[in-house]
Design a protein around this motif. Structure first.
Motif, mmCIF file in Angstrom:
data_model
loop_
_atom_site.group_PDB
_atom_site.id
_atom_site.type_symbol
_atom_site.label_atom_id
_atom_site.label_comp_id
_atom_site.label_asym_id
_atom_site.label_seq_id
_atom_site.Cartn_x
_atom_site.Cartn_y
_atom_site.Cartn_z
ATOM 1 N N LEU A 109 -2.446 68.782 95.086
ATOM 2 C CA LEU A 109 -3.661 69.082 95.838
ATOM 3 C C LEU A 109 -4.890 69.112 94.922
ATOM 4 O O LEU A 109 -5.940 68.549 95.263
ATOM 5 N N ALA A 110 -4.757 69.727 93.767
ATOM 6 C CA ALA A 110 -5.879 69.811 92.826
ATOM 7 C C ALA A 110 -6.302 68.420 92.354
ATOM 8 O O ALA A 110 -7.498 68.112 92.316
ATOM 9 N N TRP A 111 -5.338 67.582 92.005
ATOM 10 C CA TRP A 111 -5.685 66.236 91.540
ATOM 11 C C TRP A 111 -6.293 65.407 92.670
ATOM 12 O O TRP A 111 -7.234 64.653 92.442
ATOM 13 N N SER A 112 -5.779 65.552 93.879
ATOM 14 C CA SER A 112 -6.330 64.819 95.019
ATOM 15 C C SER A 112 -7.765 65.247 95.300
ATOM 16 O O SER A 112 -8.636 64.402 95.535
ATOM 17 N N ILE A 113 -8.033 66.547 95.260
ATOM 18 C CA ILE A 113 -9.389 67.045 95.495
ATOM 19 C C ILE A 113 -10.330 66.561 94.394
ATOM 20 O O ILE A 113 -11.459 66.146 94.665
ATOM 21 N N MET B 297 -7.623 56.752 99.099
ATOM 22 C CA MET B 297 -8.275 55.705 98.367
ATOM 23 C C MET B 297 -8.272 54.404 99.156
ATOM 24 O O MET B 297 -9.006 53.503 98.826
ATOM 25 N N GLY B 298 -7.463 54.345 100.165
ATOM 26 C CA GLY B 298 -7.456 53.151 101.002
ATOM 27 C C GLY B 298 -6.727 51.999 100.329
ATOM 28 O O GLY B 298 -6.225 52.108 99.225
ATOM 29 N N ARG B 299 -6.683 50.895 101.027
ATOM 30 C CA ARG B 299 -6.017 49.710 100.487
ATOM 31 C C ARG B 299 -7.030 48.888 99.705
ATOM 32 O O ARG B 299 -7.989 48.378 100.253
ATOM 33 N N LYS B 300 -6.797 48.766 98.446
ATOM 34 C CA LYS B 300 -7.651 47.970 97.575
ATOM 35 C C LYS B 300 -6.759 47.093 96.717
ATOM 36 O O LYS B 300 -5.666 47.493 96.335
ATOM 37 N N GLU B 301 -7.253 45.920 96.425
ATOM 38 C CA GLU B 301 -6.556 45.100 95.452
ATOM 39 C C GLU B 301 -6.817 45.689 94.075
ATOM 40 O O GLU B 301 -7.832 46.338 93.842
ATOM 41 N N ILE B 302 -5.913 45.459 93.165
ATOM 42 C CA ILE B 302 -6.051 46.031 91.830
ATOM 43 C C ILE B 302 -7.343 45.560 91.170
ATOM 44 O O ILE B 302 -7.986 46.314 90.444
ATOM 45 N N SER B 303 -7.767 44.331 91.442
ATOM 46 C CA SER B 303 -8.989 43.822 90.818
ATOM 47 C C SER B 303 -10.239 44.540 91.330
ATOM 48 O O SER B 303 -11.270 44.518 90.676
ATOM 49 N N GLN B 304 -10.166 45.175 92.484
ATOM 50 C CA GLN B 304 -11.312 45.888 93.046
ATOM 51 C C GLN B 304 -11.343 47.360 92.647
ATOM 52 O O GLN B 304 -12.318 48.052 92.911
ATOM 53 N N MET B 305 -10.289 47.834 92.012
ATOM 54 C CA MET B 305 -10.203 49.251 91.658
ATOM 55 C C MET B 305 -10.878 49.507 90.313
ATOM 56 O O MET B 305 -10.828 48.670 89.416
ATOM 57 N N THR B 306 -11.491 50.668 90.205
ATOM 58 C CA THR B 306 -11.991 51.097 88.907
ATOM 59 C C THR B 306 -10.814 51.662 88.115
ATOM 60 O O THR B 306 -9.734 51.925 88.666
ATOM 61 N N PHE B 307 -11.041 51.860 86.829
ATOM 62 C CA PHE B 307 -9.985 52.431 86.002
ATOM 63 C C PHE B 307 -9.592 53.812 86.507
ATOM 64 O O PHE B 307 -8.409 54.160 86.571
ATOM 65 N N ILE C 81 -13.669 64.331 95.012
ATOM 66 C CA ILE C 81 -14.982 64.810 94.560
ATOM 67 C C ILE C 81 -15.641 63.781 93.640
ATOM 68 O O ILE C 81 -16.828 63.474 93.784
ATOM 69 N N ILE C 82 -14.881 63.239 92.705
ATOM 70 C CA ILE C 82 -15.453 62.241 91.805
ATOM 71 C C ILE C 82 -15.827 60.981 92.570
ATOM 72 O O ILE C 82 -16.851 60.358 92.289
ATOM 73 N N LYS D 189 -22.627 58.806 95.737
ATOM 74 C CA LYS D 189 -23.947 59.416 95.858
ATOM 75 C C LYS D 189 -24.827 59.206 94.623
ATOM 76 O O LYS D 189 -26.013 59.473 94.668
ATOM 77 N N SER D 190 -24.237 58.742 93.538
ATOM 78 C CA SER D 190 -24.977 58.575 92.295
ATOM 79 C C SER D 190 -26.108 57.565 92.465
ATOM 80 O O SER D 190 -25.929 56.477 92.997
ATOM 81 N N LYS D 191 -27.277 57.930 91.995
ATOM 82 C CA LYS D 191 -28.423 57.035 92.088
ATOM 83 C C LYS D 191 -28.383 55.977 90.993
ATOM 84 O O LYS D 191 -29.014 54.953 91.092
ATOM 85 N N ARG D 192 -27.653 56.247 89.947
ATOM 86 C CA ARG D 192 -27.601 55.346 88.803
ATOM 87 C C ARG D 192 -26.233 54.676 88.746
ATOM 88 O O ARG D 192 -25.446 54.896 87.841
ATOM 89 N N ARG D 193 -25.941 53.823 89.669
ATOM 90 C CA ARG D 193 -24.662 53.122 89.680
ATOM 91 C C ARG D 193 -24.918 51.622 89.613
ATOM 92 O O ARG D 193 -25.968 51.139 89.961
#
Length: 64
Positions: free
Chosen positions: A43-47, A1-11, A51-52, A58-62
């Motif tokens: 591993l399952a949760w990371s994958i 997920m990389g380094r992100k500030e909490i304010s930049q993270m989605t829920f 994927i999400i 890739k979502s066109k509606r973001r």
């Protein structure tokens, strides 16, 4: 997920980071948890998170 500030993270990113940390902590400290099952869960949760994340990018509606 990389380094992100909490304010930049989605829920979902925040929730995933907490979940991966909890699974890792349980795998290290809980002696009753088998290592194989713990690694499969981690591993399952990371994958799922990756994927999400890809689907979101890739979502066109973001929202921009």
């Amino acid at each position: 997920m990389g380094r992100k500030e909490i304010s930049q993270m989605t829920f979902f990113n925040f929730f995933s980071a907490i979940t991966i940390g909890t699974l890792s902590g349980a795998l290290v400290t809980d002696q009753t948890l088998s290592i194989g099952n713990g690694l499969i869960a981690l591993l399952a949760w990371s994958i799922l998170t990756i994927i999400i994340g890809i689907m979101t990018i890739k979502s066109k509606r973001r929202n921009n």
